[in-house]
Design an enzyme around this catalytic site. Structure first.
Site, mmCIF file in Angstrom:
data_model
loop_
_atom_site.group_PDB
_atom_site.id
_atom_site.type_symbol
_atom_site.label_atom_id
_atom_site.label_comp_id
_atom_site.label_asym_id
_atom_site.label_seq_id
_atom_site.Cartn_x
_atom_site.Cartn_y
_atom_site.Cartn_z
ATOM 1 N N LYS A 71 26.555 20.036 14.820
ATOM 2 C CA LYS A 71 25.917 19.473 14.279
ATOM 3 C C LYS A 71 24.520 19.121 14.296
ATOM 4 C CE LYS A 71 27.531 15.751 11.570
ATOM 5 N NZ LYS A 71 27.965 15.889 10.315
ATOM 6 N N VAL B 121 28.216 8.272 0.538
ATOM 7 C CA VAL B 121 29.441 7.868 0.747
ATOM 8 C C VAL B 121 30.035 7.087 -0.289
ATOM 9 C CG1 VAL B 121 31.738 9.259 1.179
ATOM 10 C CG2 VAL B 121 29.569 9.766 1.804
ATOM 11 N N GLY C 46 26.383 3.236 1.302
ATOM 12 C CA GLY C 46 25.326 5.150 1.097
ATOM 13 C C GLY C 46 25.828 5.663 -0.744
ATOM 14 N N GLY D 43 29.442 0.268 3.933
ATOM 15 C CA GLY D 43 28.098 0.707 3.885
ATOM 16 C C GLY D 43 28.079 1.209 2.560
HETATM 17 P P1 NAD Z 1 23.774 7.229 3.968
HETATM 18 O O1 NAD Z 1 22.756 7.445 4.753
HETATM 19 O O2 NAD Z 1 23.751 8.314 2.648
HETATM 20 O O3 NAD Z 1 24.437 6.206 4.001
HETATM 21 C C1 NAD Z 1 24.945 5.629 5.354
HETATM 22 C C2 NAD Z 1 24.577 3.662 4.746
HETATM 23 O O4 NAD Z 1 25.295 2.510 5.512
HETATM 24 C C3 NAD Z 1 23.410 3.067 4.701
HETATM 25 O O5 NAD Z 1 23.296 2.317 2.956
HETATM 26 C C4 NAD Z 1 23.121 2.483 6.123
HETATM 27 O O6 NAD Z 1 22.070 1.343 5.025
HETATM 28 C C5 NAD Z 1 24.119 1.449 5.703
HETATM 29 N N1 NAD Z 1 24.388 1.444 7.370
HETATM 30 C C6 NAD Z 1 24.419 1.327 8.145
HETATM 31 N N2 NAD Z 1 24.043 0.544 9.702
HETATM 32 C C7 NAD Z 1 25.014 -0.248 8.893
HETATM 33 C C8 NAD Z 1 26.259 -1.423 9.278
HETATM 34 N N3 NAD Z 1 26.205 -2.074 10.569
HETATM 35 N N4 NAD Z 1 26.998 -1.832 7.682
HETATM 36 C C9 NAD Z 1 26.893 -1.756 6.449
HETATM 37 N N5 NAD Z 1 25.948 -0.704 6.510
HETATM 38 C C10 NAD Z 1 24.874 -0.044 7.256
HETATM 39 O O7 NAD Z 1 24.822 8.062 4.876
HETATM 40 P P2 NAD Z 1 26.588 8.928 4.047
HETATM 41 O O8 NAD Z 1 26.328 10.070 3.565
HETATM 42 O O9 NAD Z 1 27.548 7.981 3.350
HETATM 43 O O10 NAD Z 1 27.165 8.954 4.811
HETATM 44 C C11 NAD Z 1 27.986 7.428 5.488
HETATM 45 C C12 NAD Z 1 29.521 8.354 6.854
HETATM 46 O O11 NAD Z 1 29.977 9.273 6.539
HETATM 47 C C13 NAD Z 1 28.056 8.980 7.625
HETATM 48 O O12 NAD Z 1 29.237 8.419 9.255
HETATM 49 C C14 NAD Z 1 28.548 9.831 8.313
HETATM 50 O O13 NAD Z 1 28.850 10.737 9.086
HETATM 51 C C15 NAD Z 1 30.065 10.441 7.467
HETATM 52 N N6 NAD Z 1 30.456 11.533 6.406
HETATM 53 C C16 NAD Z 1 29.140 11.612 5.518
HETATM 54 C C17 NAD Z 1 30.385 13.103 4.582
HETATM 55 C C18 NAD Z 1 28.616 13.049 3.747
HETATM 56 O O14 NAD Z 1 29.732 13.953 2.798
HETATM 57 N N7 NAD Z 1 27.829 13.131 3.735
HETATM 58 C C19 NAD Z 1 31.123 13.616 5.136
HETATM 59 C C20 NAD Z 1 31.710 13.611 6.404
HETATM 60 C C21 NAD Z 1 31.295 12.155 7.150
#
Ligand code: NAD
Length: 307
Positions: free
Chosen positions: A36, A145, A143, A141
């Site tokens: 990572k 995902v 975002g 969250g």
């Molecule tokens: P992203 O940055 O698009 O979204 C994350 C969201 O979480 C943001 O909208 C942010 O404002 C919000 N957030 C942060 N802290 C918060 C809190 N305390 N309470 C509520 N919301 C909060 O990220 P993503 O790509 O959607 O990934 C989300 C999670 O999934 C992360 O932990 C990431 O590591 C994990 N993940 C993502 C992928 C992927 O394909 N994108 C794959 C495996 C794991």
């Protein structure tokens, strides 16, 4: 790409994340290790835009290139498909590029599909039926995902609660029919499923004791502050689906890209691994009288030994 208090905090985070990636690839039976990268922003700063963002991404691309393929990067928190395009200007060791350019695209919708499958398997385990229709899912969250997961769950007939620290996410959540709540309300709501889709470490002894859902299954990496939280949840009768099993959809999709000519149908087939693995993890945990975390770690270690 995320703000950290200092570089020590960033290094701690990246080491935990790369460990989670190792478990994720092993549990999904993929022939790859774990790695990572983080791009460290100053604490409290907003994500850079314009030339500053380009410079940060190009620096990151140069670092990835120096590793000569031992690490392949892709989208995650704070980055999107167009950022991978910028990184690709400096290294070929980048995945998740635009499908029109032969890449597998943003992995997030695939991660969401895998999480939805994990939610259905967890429901089946806890209630006898994996049908999401009429169930309530609280997503923390919204975002890349979280929004895709909300869309999938809504389409399957689930009621939704949604929370994010960023109020700009509210419109998308409400557009999918979700009720907007605070992150604390999402955690404590007495719903069928709580899906952590923000950052890691959100479940510690204190928050695990306040969780209102009967099932926790989500995308966030490293949801548990430490392994002992798995026991707190199990003692409270909360079924926790190990994060590194649930959130493998994105890396499974990327593995199809790395195999050669990308084929989304192949990715969809491979995604079924998540459900099979999770069923086995729950069964192993029951048989051994351990938590799903212990069973998932044992399975990952077993697969690492034979690979
Ligand atoms: P992203 O940055 O698009 O979204 C994350 C969201 O979480 C943001 O909208 C942010 O404002 C919000 N957030 C942060 N802290 C918060 C809190 N305390 N309470 C509520 N919301 C909060 O990220 P993503 O790509 O959607 O990934 C989300 C999670 O999934 C992360 O932990 C990431 O590591 C994990 N993940 C993502 C992928 C992927 O394909 N994108 C794959 C495996 C794991």
């Amino acid at each position: 790409m995320w703000p950290y208090d200092d570089t020590r905090a960033a290094v701690r985070d990246v080491l935990r994340l790369s460990g989670a990636m190792t478990f994720k690839a092993a549990a999904a039976d993929l022939p790859m290790g774990g790695g990572k990268g983080v791009i460290v922003l100053p604490a409290g700063s907003l994500p850079p835009t314009g030339p500053l963002r380009t410079a940060a991404l190009e620096d990151f691309g140069d670092t990835v290139q120096a590793l000569e393929g031992a690490y392949v990067t892709a989208e995650d928190v704070g980055t999107a498909e167009e950022d991978m395009q910028t990184i690709a200007g400096r290294t070929r060791h980048v995945s998740g590029l635009d499908v029109r350019r032969g890449g597998s695209g943003d992995p997030s919708p695939w991660t969401a599909l895998g999480v939805q499958e994990a939610i259905e398997v967890s429901l089946e385990r806890a209630t006898g039926s994996g049908d999401l229709a009429g169930r309530t899912v609280a997503i923390a969250g919204l975002g890349s995902v979280g929004v895709a997961l909300a869309a999938g769950c809504a389409q399957a007939g689930a009621h939704l609660l949604a929370a994010d620290i960023d109020p700009a996410r509210r419109a998308a959540a409400e557009g999918l029919g979700a009720r907007w709540v605070t992150p604390a309300q999402a955690l404590e709501a007495e719903v069928d499923v709580y899906a952590p889709c923000a950052l890691g470490g959100g479940l510690d002894h204190e928050t695990a004791a306040r969780a209102g859902a009967r099932i926790i299954a989500g995308a966030a990496n490293n949801q548990l502050a430490d392994g002992s939280v798995a026991e707190v949840l199990a003692d409270r009768g909360v079924l926790w689906a190990p994060d590194f099993v649930c959130n493998a959809g994105g890396i499974i999709n990327i593995s199809v890209e790395l195999d050669g000519a990308y084929d989304p149908a192949r990715a969809r087939e491979r995604l079924a691994t998540i459900g099979h693995t999770l069923r086995r993890v729950f069964a192993d945990a029951d048989a051994a009288g351990t938590t799903p975390l212990a069973a998932a770690r044992a399975l990952a270690h077993e697969r690492l030994r034979v690979s």
